[in-house]
Design an enzyme around this catalytic site. Structure first.
Site, PDB file in Angstrom:
ATOM      1  N   SER A 102      37.505  94.802  10.954  1.00  0.00           N
ATOM      2  CA  SER A 102      36.468  93.894  10.474  1.00  0.00           C
ATOM      3  C   SER A 102      35.085  94.552  10.458  1.00  0.00           C
ATOM      4  CB  SER A 102      36.475  92.619  11.327  1.00  0.00           C
ATOM      5  OG  SER A 102      35.649  91.634  10.794  1.00  0.00           O
ATOM      6  N   ASP A 241      31.317  91.617   5.211  1.00  0.00           N
ATOM      7  CA  ASP A 241      31.640  92.600   6.247  1.00  0.00           C
ATOM      8  C   ASP A 241      32.766  93.505   5.759  1.00  0.00           C
ATOM      9  OD1 ASP A 241      33.769  90.846   6.438  1.00  0.00           O
ATOM     10  OD2 ASP A 241      33.854  90.893   8.620  1.00  0.00           O
ATOM     11  N   ASP A 243      35.932  93.802   6.099  1.00  0.00           N
ATOM     12  CA  ASP A 243      37.199  93.308   5.550  1.00  0.00           C
ATOM     13  C   ASP A 243      37.024  92.064   4.691  1.00  0.00           C
ATOM     14  OD1 ASP A 243      36.702  91.536   7.673  1.00  0.00           O
ATOM     15  OD2 ASP A 243      38.830  91.217   8.043  1.00  0.00           O
ATOM     16  N   ASP A 245      35.957  88.951   5.181  1.00  0.00           N
ATOM     17  CA  ASP A 245      36.239  87.574   5.578  1.00  0.00           C
ATOM     18  C   ASP A 245      35.012  86.853   6.117  1.00  0.00           C
ATOM     19  OD1 ASP A 245      36.004  88.735   8.074  1.00  0.00           O
ATOM     20  OD2 ASP A 245      37.883  87.941   8.865  1.00  0.00           O
TER      21      ASP A 245
END
EC number: 5.4.2.10
Length: 445
Positions: A102, A241, A243, A245
């Site tokens: 992340s 960010d 990833d 999400d």
């Protein structure tokens, strides 16, 4: 319930090559997860990843472990976490796996799992997987080994999915938007989505090299996008960010709009349209200003534990639709089963278009109280949450704040950190109070 040893609040995460995140463990994890999932009828798994250089390593290891357990694997390469959730559903796969840490630096990585409906695994299922990890790795017979393939049009499919959440009669024509992809998994997705909806897009953080993910860009490092919005005289900025999400936004004046304010915008818009179902779920970290602003609109508000999985649990319990975290994980169950930064941005832009309003106007009804968060490492120290010294420092601050403030002490689910959050009317006081508690923790070492 037994405590999990490997899984944290968002899957397994750590420094590559050490502790949990080794190729050996990834191989065994793929096998263990494959055994548990196969007992539930799983035959096909989708694997996506972000842009970290170590993604190749863990992708291969997981692929081998899953195949050894008899599961077929479909690879989609670098793709946002919510894209993996979406593609898991559309390809009728029984599970999805994301290789990502992340918002963490490139030298960390992680592994998290989704069910066939795109929702995250429950704690009990993760405990089943951990139980399998304790057993010796075996291999199914050769004719039962899983096959591996690749989905070549995954990016195009997800771009169209994102665009489908924007009203067909609206356009972003005339808007100039800065989009920060954090050199992460949205680099080849997000700019195209907003361009195809009609906006003029200035992309930053869109050149990943395997080592620069989240490096001074993205939703956890907002200075660059704030600066770019002002330099380019843009209408707003959207920061994702690594990833994809979570989302943070920036208004035309360079002020950051965080997850709490995004929740407020979405709840207000839904209420205006008569489609708000129930209330809003925040977390223990949500700003008191969000609570007060929603109260003024007679919109119910409840807090979950920190982590979007716990937000989801409360949404399901109350049969509500909108929830999220101030860090930018936004859930709208009418528009997906997991946090999706791009889709959340589209929903805010749709509200702007419907109301012919700017971000500044949409956030005029919420006043955020100063909130200071200090992260303190406690590795090797006594448990700070059990320390009389730390608890006394917390009690002293709470007495000084009275009813117009909050103190929250929370351990990170992925790192040996204690998060000290203090909230109140005066930023200088709040900062001092947070540092006082943090010093009490540091003195334990």
């Amino acid at each position: 319930m037994k405590q999990r040893q490997f899984f944290g609040t968002d899957g397994i995460r750590g420094k590559v090559g050490a502790g949990k995140m080794t190729p050996e463990l990834a191989l065994k994890l793929g096998w263990a997860a494959g055994r548990v999932l196969s007992r539930a009828g799983t035959h096909k798994v989708i694997i996506g990843k972000d842009t970290r250089i170590s993604g190749y390593l863990f992708e291969s290891a997981l692929e081998a472990g899953l195949s050894a357990a008899g599961l077929d694997v479909m690879l989609i390469g670098p793709m946002p976490t919510p894209a993996v959730a979406y593609l898991t559903r559309t390809f009728r796969a029984e599970a999805g796996i994301v290789i990502s840490a992340s918002h963490n630096p490139y030298y960390d990585n992680g592994i998290k799992f989704f069910y066939t409906d795109g929702s995250k695994l429950e704690d009990a299922v993760e405990l089943e997987i951990e139980a399998e990890l304790e057993k010796p790795l075996t291999c199914v017979e050769s004719h039962l080994l899983g096959k591996v393939g690749r989905i070549d049009d995954a990016a195009g499919r997800y771009i169209e999915y994102c665009k489908s959440h924007f009203p067909a009669e609206q356009t972003l024509s005339g808007l100039k938007i800065v989009v920060d992809c954090a050199h992460g998994a949205t680099y080849h997705i997000a700019p195209s989505v907003f361009k195809e909806l009609g906006a003029e897009v200035i992309a930053i953080g869109d050149k990943p090299n395997g080592l620069n993910i989240n490096d001074k860009v993205g939703a956890t490092s907002m200075a660059k996008i704030c600066e770019t919005v002002l330099e380019e005289n843009a209408d707003l900025g959207i920061a994702l960010d690594g990833d994809g999400d979570r989302i943070m936004m920036v208004n035309r004046h360079g002020r950051v709009i965080d997850g709490d304010e995004i929740l407020y915008i979405l709840a207000c818009d839904a209420q205006k349209r008569g489609v708000l179902q129930g209330g809003v779920v925040g977390t223990l970290m949500s700003n008191l200003g969000l609570d007060l602003a929603l109260q003024a609109l007679d919109i119910p508000f409840v807090r979950s534990k920190v982590g979007d999985r716990y937000v989801m649990e409360l949404l399901k319990e109350h049969d509500w639709k909108i929830g999220g975290e101030n860090s930018g994980h936004i859930l709208n169950l009418d528009h997906g089963t997991t946090g999706d930064g791009i889709v959340a941005g589209i929903l805010v832009l749709a509200a702007m278009c419907r109301q012919s309003a700017s971000l500044e106007e949409l956030t005029a009804g919420i006043t955020m109280l100063p909130q200071v968060l200090v992260n303190v490492r406690f590795e090797g120290a006594d448990d700070p949450l059990s320390s009389e010294v730390v608890l006394a420092a917390k009690a002293e601050v709470e007495q000084k704040l009275g009813a117009r403030g909050r103190v929250l002490l929370r351990k990170s689910g992925t790192e040996p950190l204690l998060r000290v959050m203090v909230e109140g009317d005066d930023r200088a006081d709040v900062t001092q109070f947070a540092n006082d508690i943090a010093d009490a923790v540091r003195n334990l070492v």
